[in-house]
Design a protein around this motif. Structure first.
Motif, PDB file in Angstrom:
ATOM      1  N   LEU A  10       0.826  -1.209   0.000  1.00  0.00           N
ATOM      2  CA  LEU A  10       0.000   0.000   0.000  1.00  0.00           C
ATOM      3  C   LEU A  10       0.863   1.263   0.000  1.00  0.00           C
ATOM      4  N   ARG A  11       1.897   1.262   0.831  1.00  0.00           N
ATOM      5  CA  ARG A  11       2.776   2.430   0.927  1.00  0.00           C
ATOM      6  C   ARG A  11       3.446   2.714  -0.410  1.00  0.00           C
ATOM      7  N   GLU A  12       3.998   1.688  -1.037  1.00  0.00           N
ATOM      8  CA  GLU A  12       4.687   1.863  -2.315  1.00  0.00           C
ATOM      9  C   GLU A  12       3.727   2.282  -3.418  1.00  0.00           C
ATOM     10  N   SER A  13       2.506   1.746  -3.408  1.00  0.00           N
ATOM     11  CA  SER A  13       1.536   2.104  -4.448  1.00  0.00           C
ATOM     12  C   SER A  13       1.121   3.571  -4.348  1.00  0.00           C
ATOM     13  N   GLN A  14       1.284   4.142  -3.159  1.00  0.00           N
ATOM     14  CA  GLN A  14       0.929   5.539  -2.957  1.00  0.00           C
ATOM     15  C   GLN A  14       2.146   6.463  -2.998  1.00  0.00           C
ATOM     16  N   GLY A  15       3.304   5.882  -3.274  1.00  0.00           N
ATOM     17  CA  GLY A  15       4.518   6.680  -3.395  1.00  0.00           C
ATOM     18  C   GLY A  15       4.996   7.287  -2.084  1.00  0.00           C
ATOM     19  N   LEU A  16       4.676   6.626  -0.989  1.00  0.00           N
ATOM     20  CA  LEU A  16       5.085   7.122   0.322  1.00  0.00           C
ATOM     21  C   LEU A  16       6.381   6.452   0.772  1.00  0.00           C
ATOM     22  N   LEU A  17       7.150   7.164   1.561  1.00  0.00           N
ATOM     23  CA  LEU A  17       8.394   6.636   2.103  1.00  0.00           C
ATOM     24  C   LEU A  17       8.163   6.100   3.506  1.00  0.00           C
ATOM     25  N   GLN A  18       8.981   5.134   3.893  1.00  0.00           N
ATOM     26  CA  GLN A  18       8.881   4.598   5.245  1.00  0.00           C
ATOM     27  C   GLN A  18       9.008   5.705   6.280  1.00  0.00           C
ATOM     28  N   ARG A  19       9.924   6.625   6.047  1.00  0.00           N
ATOM     29  CA  ARG A  19      10.156   7.682   7.040  1.00  0.00           C
ATOM     30  C   ARG A  19       8.929   8.575   7.216  1.00  0.00           C
ATOM     31  N   GLN A  20       8.119   8.727   6.170  1.00  0.00           N
ATOM     32  CA  GLN A  20       6.905   9.526   6.294  1.00  0.00           C
ATOM     33  C   GLN A  20       5.903   8.865   7.244  1.00  0.00           C
ATOM     34  N   LEU A  21       5.706   7.564   7.054  1.00  0.00           N
ATOM     35  CA  LEU A  21       4.776   6.850   7.925  1.00  0.00           C
ATOM     36  C   LEU A  21       5.336   6.749   9.337  1.00  0.00           C
ATOM     37  N   ALA A  22       6.632   6.494   9.442  1.00  0.00           N
ATOM     38  CA  ALA A  22       7.264   6.405  10.757  1.00  0.00           C
ATOM     39  C   ALA A  22       7.069   7.702  11.535  1.00  0.00           C
ATOM     40  N   ALA A  23       7.258   8.815  10.873  1.00  0.00           N
ATOM     41  CA  ALA A  23       7.097  10.115  11.540  1.00  0.00           C
ATOM     42  C   ALA A  23       5.666  10.292  12.038  1.00  0.00           C
ATOM     43  N   ASN A  24       4.690   9.901  11.241  1.00  0.00           N
ATOM     44  CA  ASN A  24       3.287  10.010  11.648  1.00  0.00           C
ATOM     45  C   ASN A  24       2.949   9.076  12.806  1.00  0.00           C
ATOM     46  N   LEU A  25       3.675   7.970  12.903  1.00  0.00           N
ATOM     47  CA  LEU A  25       3.455   7.017  13.989  1.00  0.00           C
ATOM     48  C   LEU A  25       4.297   7.360  15.215  1.00  0.00           C
TER      49      LEU A  25
END
Length: 97
Positions: A10-25
């Motif tokens: 899902l993350r890759e299909s939306q062009g998001l980086l791990q660090r973006q999700l990590a920061a939000n978490l």
């Protein structure tokens, strides 16, 4: 499919980086990476937050997350199936009350 595989997909299909999700978490990127690889378990509240961030169905991610936990706890296939049947019966009884 495992929880980590699904969130990576899902993350890759939306062009998001791990660090973006990590920061939000509010966790570091290496920890998020371990969650994606299945080396670390996410907490339930993190699963719900990830679902929101990835704009996906909470129930799907929760089911995958829980399935991973069950598979880790029970290594014997027959025992796992028997335990799941008992859990299903208990859940059905609780829902009819």
């Amino acid at each position: 499919m495992h929880f980590g595989e699904r969130i990576r997909e899902l993350r890759e299909s939306q062009g998001l980086l791990q660090r973006q999700l990590a920061a939000n978490l509010e966790i570091d990127t290496p920890m998020f990476s371990k969650i994606e690889r299945g080396e670390r378990k996410a907490k339930r509240d993190q699963v719900l937050k990830i679902a929101g961030l990835l704009k996906t169905n909470e129930q799907e991610l929760l089911a995958l997350w829980l399935a991973d936990q069950i598979k880790e706890l029970v290594t014997d296939e027959d025992q796992a199936l028997q335990a799941l049947k008992i859990a299903e019966q208990d859940i059905n009884q609780a829902n009819t009350k």
